[in-house]
Design an enzyme around this catalytic site. Structure first.
Site, mmCIF file in Angstrom:
data_model
loop_
_atom_site.group_PDB
_atom_site.id
_atom_site.type_symbol
_atom_site.label_atom_id
_atom_site.label_comp_id
_atom_site.label_asym_id
_atom_site.label_seq_id
_atom_site.Cartn_x
_atom_site.Cartn_y
_atom_site.Cartn_z
ATOM 1 N N GLU A 226 -20.560 -26.410 46.352
ATOM 2 C CA GLU A 226 -20.057 -27.444 45.456
ATOM 3 C C GLU A 226 -20.850 -28.729 45.658
ATOM 4 O O GLU A 226 -21.054 -29.150 46.798
ATOM 5 C CB GLU A 226 -18.581 -27.673 45.801
ATOM 6 N N CYS B 6 -7.115 -64.259 21.189
ATOM 7 C CA CYS B 6 -7.661 -64.025 22.526
ATOM 8 C C CYS B 6 -6.784 -64.713 23.582
ATOM 9 O O CYS B 6 -6.523 -65.915 23.473
ATOM 10 C CB CYS B 6 -9.094 -64.556 22.604
ATOM 11 N N CYS C 101 -12.873 -60.361 21.092
ATOM 12 C CA CYS C 101 -12.851 -61.795 20.855
ATOM 13 C C CYS C 101 -14.252 -62.207 20.391
ATOM 14 O O CYS C 101 -15.229 -61.968 21.097
ATOM 15 C CB CYS C 101 -12.491 -62.536 22.150
ATOM 16 N N ASP D 12 -5.419 -30.226 34.975
ATOM 17 C CA ASP D 12 -5.727 -28.821 35.274
ATOM 18 C C ASP D 12 -4.483 -27.967 35.088
ATOM 19 O O ASP D 12 -4.529 -26.857 34.590
ATOM 20 C CB ASP D 12 -6.184 -28.673 36.727
ATOM 21 N N GLU E 22 -10.082 -21.818 52.912
ATOM 22 C CA GLU E 22 -11.092 -22.881 52.870
ATOM 23 C C GLU E 22 -10.577 -24.005 51.989
ATOM 24 O O GLU E 22 -9.687 -23.790 51.174
ATOM 25 C CB GLU E 22 -12.379 -22.364 52.206
ATOM 26 N N GLU F 239 -1.821 -28.467 33.195
ATOM 27 C CA GLU F 239 -1.486 -28.255 31.785
ATOM 28 C C GLU F 239 -2.416 -27.211 31.178
ATOM 29 O O GLU F 239 -1.999 -26.331 30.421
ATOM 30 C CB GLU F 239 -1.647 -29.592 31.059
ATOM 31 N N PHE F 240 -3.704 -27.298 31.550
ATOM 32 C CA PHE F 240 -4.690 -26.347 31.049
ATOM 33 C C PHE F 240 -4.286 -24.923 31.451
ATOM 34 O O PHE F 240 -4.266 -24.009 30.629
ATOM 35 C CB PHE F 240 -6.068 -26.690 31.620
ATOM 36 N N LYS G 118 -3.697 -24.744 44.067
ATOM 37 C CA LYS G 118 -3.969 -26.132 43.686
ATOM 38 C C LYS G 118 -2.870 -27.044 44.241
ATOM 39 O O LYS G 118 -1.686 -26.756 44.083
ATOM 40 C CB LYS G 118 -4.010 -26.275 42.154
ATOM 41 N N CYS H 64 -15.743 -68.510 25.134
ATOM 42 C CA CYS H 64 -14.639 -67.813 25.799
ATOM 43 C C CYS H 64 -14.994 -67.621 27.286
ATOM 44 O O CYS H 64 -15.982 -66.945 27.599
ATOM 45 C CB CYS H 64 -14.425 -66.483 25.080
ATOM 46 N N LYS I 290 -10.784 -26.368 48.817
ATOM 47 C CA LYS I 290 -11.363 -26.251 47.477
ATOM 48 C C LYS I 290 -11.949 -27.613 47.112
ATOM 49 O O LYS I 290 -11.202 -28.567 46.864
ATOM 50 C CB LYS I 290 -10.300 -25.825 46.476
ATOM 51 N N ASP J 183 -13.695 -30.453 45.015
ATOM 52 C CA ASP J 183 -13.568 -30.767 43.598
ATOM 53 C C ASP J 183 -14.840 -31.424 43.077
ATOM 54 O O ASP J 183 -14.899 -32.630 42.859
ATOM 55 C CB ASP J 183 -12.358 -31.689 43.392
ATOM 56 N N TYR K 21 -20.379 -19.737 50.013
ATOM 57 C CA TYR K 21 -20.463 -18.331 49.601
ATOM 58 C C TYR K 21 -21.912 -17.896 49.672
ATOM 59 O O TYR K 21 -22.773 -18.530 49.065
ATOM 60 C CB TYR K 21 -19.938 -18.242 48.163
ATOM 61 N N CYS L 2 -9.106 -67.681 25.177
ATOM 62 C CA CYS L 2 -9.621 -68.862 24.477
ATOM 63 C C CYS L 2 -8.903 -69.127 23.159
ATOM 64 O O CYS L 2 -9.173 -70.126 22.497
ATOM 65 C CB CYS L 2 -11.125 -68.721 24.236
ATOM 66 N N LYS M 28 -9.639 -16.238 50.485
ATOM 67 C CA LYS M 28 -10.579 -15.136 50.215
ATOM 68 C C LYS M 28 -10.313 -13.991 51.179
ATOM 69 O O LYS M 28 -10.067 -14.241 52.367
ATOM 70 C CB LYS M 28 -12.027 -15.613 50.427
ATOM 71 N N LEU N 69 -12.046 -19.002 39.502
ATOM 72 C CA LEU N 69 -11.002 -18.469 40.375
ATOM 73 C C LEU N 69 -9.672 -18.547 39.648
ATOM 74 O O LEU N 69 -9.415 -19.505 38.915
ATOM 75 C CB LEU N 69 -10.897 -19.313 41.649
HETATM 76 S S1 IVH Z 1 -15.492 -19.447 45.944
HETATM 77 C C1 IVH Z 1 -16.298 -15.914 43.015
HETATM 78 N N1 IVH Z 1 -14.855 -21.437 47.512
HETATM 79 O O1 IVH Z 1 -13.767 -23.769 42.460
HETATM 80 C C2 IVH Z 1 -15.646 -17.114 43.550
HETATM 81 N N2 IVH Z 1 -15.079 -21.878 45.183
HETATM 82 O O2 IVH Z 1 -12.009 -22.979 40.237
HETATM 83 C C3 IVH Z 1 -16.614 -18.094 44.014
HETATM 84 N N3 IVH Z 1 -14.754 -24.224 44.575
HETATM 85 O O3 IVH Z 1 -16.209 -22.266 40.455
HETATM 86 C C4 IVH Z 1 -16.011 -19.395 44.305
HETATM 87 N N4 IVH Z 1 -14.389 -24.973 46.607
HETATM 88 O O4 IVH Z 1 -16.890 -24.332 41.861
HETATM 89 C C5 IVH Z 1 -15.097 -21.059 46.240
HETATM 90 N N5 IVH Z 1 -14.358 -23.115 49.034
HETATM 91 C C6 IVH Z 1 -14.595 -22.741 47.785
HETATM 92 C C7 IVH Z 1 -14.586 -23.635 46.698
HETATM 93 C C8 IVH Z 1 -14.817 -23.167 45.401
HETATM 94 C C9 IVH Z 1 -14.503 -25.299 45.332
HETATM 95 C C10 IVH Z 1 -14.913 -24.261 43.106
HETATM 96 C C11 IVH Z 1 -16.050 -23.446 42.551
HETATM 97 C C12 IVH Z 1 -15.429 -22.492 41.577
HETATM 98 C C13 IVH Z 1 -14.164 -23.217 41.238
HETATM 99 C C14 IVH Z 1 -13.116 -22.266 40.698
#
Ligand code: IVH
Length: 673
Positions: A176, A411, A429, A40, A116, A42-43, A315, A435, A118, A120, A229, A414, A291, A91
Site C-alpha cells: 500500500e 460580505c 465578494c 465505505d 495485519e 454505505e457503499f 473495517k 475587503c 489494513k 488506507d 503480499y 466588508c 489471511k 477484499l
Molecule cells: S491483501 C488478494 N493486506 O485493501 C488480497 N490488502 O480492500 C490482497 N490493503 O486492494 C490484498 N492493507 O489495497 C492486503 N495488509 C493488507 C492490506 C491490504 C490494505 C488494501 C489493498 C486491497 C484493499 C482491499
C-alpha cells in the site's frame, strides 16, 4: 388482466438498475477522481443489496455490473499500461465478530489466521527481475494497471535493487502506498494557503500524488509504502507469515504489527488492541486484514470473481458523534469566495476535539437541511477533516422546523453585496481591493514559498502591518522600511532585517513564479509556468487576447478571461508599475522543460573544479534531468558531483554521513550523456 407479479417486481428491478448506476458512479469518483461522496460502509451496504437483487433476478445478469468487477483507476494520461501477472483483487469486508465467525466457519478447522493492519492508501504491485525493480503498477481495473515506477522510486523505503544471490529470478511484492499524516497535513495547509481544493483524506492525497506526471513534486510530498503480499514462482516459505519475514530480510518495509492467531478470540483481541493503538501510527489504517496463513490451504480455498476466499477485511467503525450546531459563520478567502463554517459544541472524535467543520457552500447546507440549534452528526472515519453527514430528527413541536437558513447577501467582512457566478456553487465578494481578508490573502499568497518566497513575512506580521496602514497591496511590500517592521510587537531589528533581505532577494525570483505570485484567479503554479514559457515578458502577456491565451496548454476560456480581466483593471496596472519600479522580474528566458526524470527527487551538491564542463553547465544538467542542485552537504544530500580539489571540509562531512562522491565521468554516465 394485470400481470400482478411483474407489477410487484417492477420497483425492485428499477432499484437494481439504479443501484448499478449509483455504484458505478461511486467507483469512478473513488478511483478516478479521488473524491468519493459515499462512506465505505454505505457503499458496502448498497453493494450487498445489489447482490441480493441480482440473485433474485438472474435474468438481469450483466457481466458489466459493479458486482462483477473491481473499481478502476485507469484512464489517467501518460503512464504505460501493463497487464498484471496475477489479477489484483479486492477484499470482502466485514464489520462484526459474527461476520468474522461466519468466514472462519467456512475454513478448514484449526487454520492459522494472520492478522495485519489494513492500510488506507492505494495498492501497488512491484515487479523485481533479477533483483531489480522493473515495474510498479497501480491496481487499475484489476486486470491491468498504470506503470508509475518513476513516482514509486521517490519512496525511500522501496528498494530499487536487491543485492542477493538467494532470490528468485522474478517475484512480485504488493503493498500500500500512503501519505503519512504529517505530510498530508502539511500538504493540505499549503493547499489551503493557495486556495486549492483540499484532499479529504491521506488516501485521496496519496492517490492524487501517485498520478502526478512530475516525480519531483511526488518526491517533495513524501509518500511511504508498506508491503503485505509476496507472489511468484519458486518462492521460499510454506506460509504467508514466513514469506513476509523473508521479504523483510531482503530489505522490504514490512509492518511489525503482524500476528498469527489460532482462533476468533485471538483475532478479536488483536482488533480491540489496534482499534485504539492505530491512532498513534504515522499512517492511516481503516481496518484489519485476516489471511489464512498456510499457502497450500490458501490455494485450496481459491478465489471468487472479485476476492480471495482465503482473506477478509474487518473495517473499523467510522467514528460518528451527535453534537449541537451552535452557529454558522462565514469565511472570506483570498479570491473572495465565502465559505460557510459550522461552529459546533466541542466533541471528541478519533482522538481529537472537533469544534468546526466546513459546510462548503449554500447547496451543501440545503442538502443537509440544517440550521443552528439542530443536533448534527459529525463523522471522521479514516478522514482527518471532520464532516457533517446529517442531523438528528427534530422534535415535531420544534418551531424551527423546517426552514432553510438564508445565506448572507452581503460580505461579512466588508459589507459588499455578494455575487454568484452562474454555474458556480460559491458566493463571492466582488470587493477585491477593499475587503480585508482578500487584501491580506493576496499578500500572503504573494510572499508564500512557491511564489516570491519572502521568509519571515507571515500571516501575523502581514495582519499587523495591514492594520497600521503600512501594507495594502503587494506593491507596498517593496516600500517597507526597517523601522516600520522593527517597530512591530515581537519583531526586533534582526527579524526585520531578515524580512528586508527576503524582500530584496525576491527581486531575483524568475518571471514564471512572479506571474503565479500575482494571484490571478485560477492561474496556479503550473499554468503560470506554461504561460510564461509562451509569453516571456509581462508586456507581451498584457496585450494577449483571450483567444490567443486559450492556445496555451491548460488554459481554458475561464482562465483566459481572468487574465484579460486582470490586465483590464487599472488598479492592477498601477500595482504592476510599482512592482516594476521596485525591480521585480517581469521578463525572463522561457524555462526549459526537464529533458528527463533521471535525477528526480535527488539533491546534488557540486564541489571542486571540472575539466569537461563548467559548474554552471553541470547545474543546468542536474536541473534538466529533474534533480536539485543544493549548496551544502547534509544528510538529505543524495550524492556529490566531485571534481578536482574538493574542499576538505565537504569531503569529511560526506564521509561522516556516508554520502557517495561521483566523478565527472560517472555523473555523465548516469545521465546518459
Ligand atoms: S491483501 C488478494 N493486506 O485493501 C488480497 N490488502 O480492500 C490482497 N490493503 O486492494 C490484498 N492493507 O489495497 C492486503 N495488509 C493488507 C492490506 C491490504 C490494505 C488494501 C489493498 C486491497 C484493499 C482491499
Amino acid at each position: 388482466m394485470l400481470d400482478l407479479f411483474s407489477e410487484i417486481e417492477e420497483p425492485e428491478r428499477e432499484e437494481l438498475k439504479a443501484l448499478r448506476k449509483e455504484l458505478e458512479e461511486q467507483n469512478y469518483k473513488y478511483y478516478v477522481l479521488n473524491a468519493p461522496t459515499m462512506s465505505d460502509r454505505e457503499f458496502d451496504e448498497k453493494m450487498h443489496r445489489l447482490q441480493a437483487l441480482e440473485a433474485q433476478f438472474p435474468d438481469m445478469y450483466d457481466p458489466k455490473s459493479p458486482t462483477q468487477h473491481v473499481g478502476s483507476d485507469l484512464g489517467k494520461k501518460g503512464f504505460e499500461q501493463v497487464k498484471h501477472r496475477y489479477p489484483m483483487l479486492s477484499l470482502a469486508n466485514s464489520y462484526s465478530r459474527e461476520e468474522i465467525e461466519d468466514w472462519v466457519r467456512k475454513l478448514p478447522s484449526g487454520v492459522e489466521i494472520v492478522c495485519e493492519l489494513k492500510y488506507d492508501g492505494l495498492s501497488i504491485s512491484l515487479w523485481y527481475e533479477h533483483g531489480i525493480l522493473v515495474k510498479a503498477l497501480t491496481r487499475g481495473d484489476g486486470q491491468q494497471g498504470d506503470n508509475v515506477i518513476d513516482n514509486i522510486k521517490t519512496i525511500p523505503s522501496i528498494p530499487w535493487k536487491i543485492d542477493r544471490t538467494d532470490i528468485p529470478e522474478f517475484f512480485e511484492l504488493r503493498g500500500e502506498v500512503l501519505l503519512p499524516w504529517e505530510r498530508f497535513e502539511a500538504l493540505n495547509k499549503e493547499r489551503e494557503q493557495q486556495e486549492e481544493p483540499l484532499f479529504a483524506n491521506p488516501r485521496n492525497a496519496a492517490s492524487g500524488t501517485l498520478k502526478l506526471q512530475d516525480p519531483r513534486e511526488v518526491a517533495r510530498r513524501g509518500l511511504d509504502a508498506y508491503l503485505y503480499y509476496m507472489l511468484g514462482e519458486n518462492l521460499p516459505g510454506a506460509t504467508h507469515y514466513e514469506r513476509l519475514d523473508t521479504a523483510r530480510q531482503w530489505g522490504f518495509h514490512i509492518s511489525d504489527a503482524i500476528k498469527v492467531c489460532k482462533n476468533v478470540d485471538e483475532v478479536m483481541a488483536y482488533i480491540a488492541y489496534w482499534d485504539t493503538e492505530r491512532k498513534n501510527l504515522p499512517v492511516a489504517t481503516d481496518g484489519i486484514v485476516l489471511k489464512v496463513n498456510n499457502l497450500a490451504q490458501q490455494e485450496e480455498l481459491g478465489y471468487t470473481a472479485k476476492t480471495p476466499r482465503w482473506a477478509i477485511a474487518y473495517k473499523f467503525p467510522a467514528e460518528k458523534q451527535l453534537t449541537l450546531l451552535k452557529e454558522i459563520t462565514y469565511q472570506v478567502g483570498r479570491t473572495g469566495v465565502v465559505t460557510p463554517v459550522a461552529n459546533l459544541e466541542p466533541v471528541q472524535l478519533s482522538g481529537t476535539i472537533v469544534q468546526r467543520a466546513t459546510l462548503h457552500n449554500e447547496d451543501f447546507i440545503r442538502s443537509l437541511d440544517i440550521q443552528p440549534g439542530d443536533r448534527v452528526w459529525v463523522e471522521k472515519g479514516g478522514e482527518i477533516i471532520p464532516k457533517i453527514v446529517g442531523r438528528a430528527d427534530r422534535e415535531p413541536s420544534d418551531p424551527r422546523a423546517p426552514r432553510t437558513p438564508s445565506f448572507p447577501t452581503h460580505c461579512p467582512e466588508c459589507g459588499a453585496e455578494l455575487v454568484r457566478v452562474p454555474g458556480e456553487a460559491a458566493w463571492r465578494c466582488p470587493n477585491e481591493a477593499g475587503c480585508p481578508p482578500q487584501i491580506k490573502g493576496k499578500i500572503e499568497h504573494f510572499v508564500s514559498r512557491k511564489a516570491m518566497n519572502i521568509d519571515g513575512l507571515g500571516e501575523e506580521t502581514i495582519d499587523l502591518l495591514y492594520r497600521q496602514n503600512l501594507l495594502h497591496n503587494i506593491a507596498d511590500i517593496y516600500d517597507l522600511k526597517l523601522s516600520d517592521i522593527a517597530a512591530q510587537e515581537r519583531l526586533g531589528e534582526k527579524s526585520a532585517q531578515n524580512i528586508l533581505d527576503g524582500i530584496e532577494a525576491s527581486k531575483q525570483v524568475p518571471w514564471a513564479r512572479v506571474l503565479f505570485a500575482l494571484g490571478i484567479r485560477m492561474v496556479g503554479e503550473t499554468t503560470a509556468k506554461k504561460i510564461a514559457r509562451k509569453y516571456n515578458t509581462i508586456d507581451a502577456l498584457q496585450w494577449a487576447t483571450a483567444e490567443q491565451l486559450c492556445a496555451i496548454e491548460d488554459v481554458g476560456p475561464q482562465i483566459a478571461e481572468n487574465i484579460v480581466a486582470y490586465f483590464n483593471d487599472i488598479r492592477n496596472l498601477e500595482i504592476l508599475e510599482r512592482l516594476r519600479q521596485a525591480g521585480v522580474q517581469f521578463e525572463g528566458e522561457a524555462e526549459a522543460e526537464p529533458t528527463s526524470d533521471k535525477l528526480a527527487g535527488l539533491s546534488i551538491v557540486i564541489s571542486g573544479t571540472f575539466s569537461q564542463h563548467s559548474r554552471d553547465e553541470y547545474k543546468a544538467m542536474i536541473e534538466a534531468h529533474g534533480g536539485k542542485n543544493v549548496g551544502s552537504v547534509s544528510k538529505k544530500t543524495s550524492f556529490i558531483l566531485a571534481g578536482e580539489n574538493m574542499g576538505p571540509e565537504k569531503r569529511k562531512k560526506a564521509e561522516d554521513l556516508g554520502i557517495k562522491l561521483l566523478t565527472e565521468d560517472e555523473f555523465l554516465g548516469l545521465i546518459g550523456s
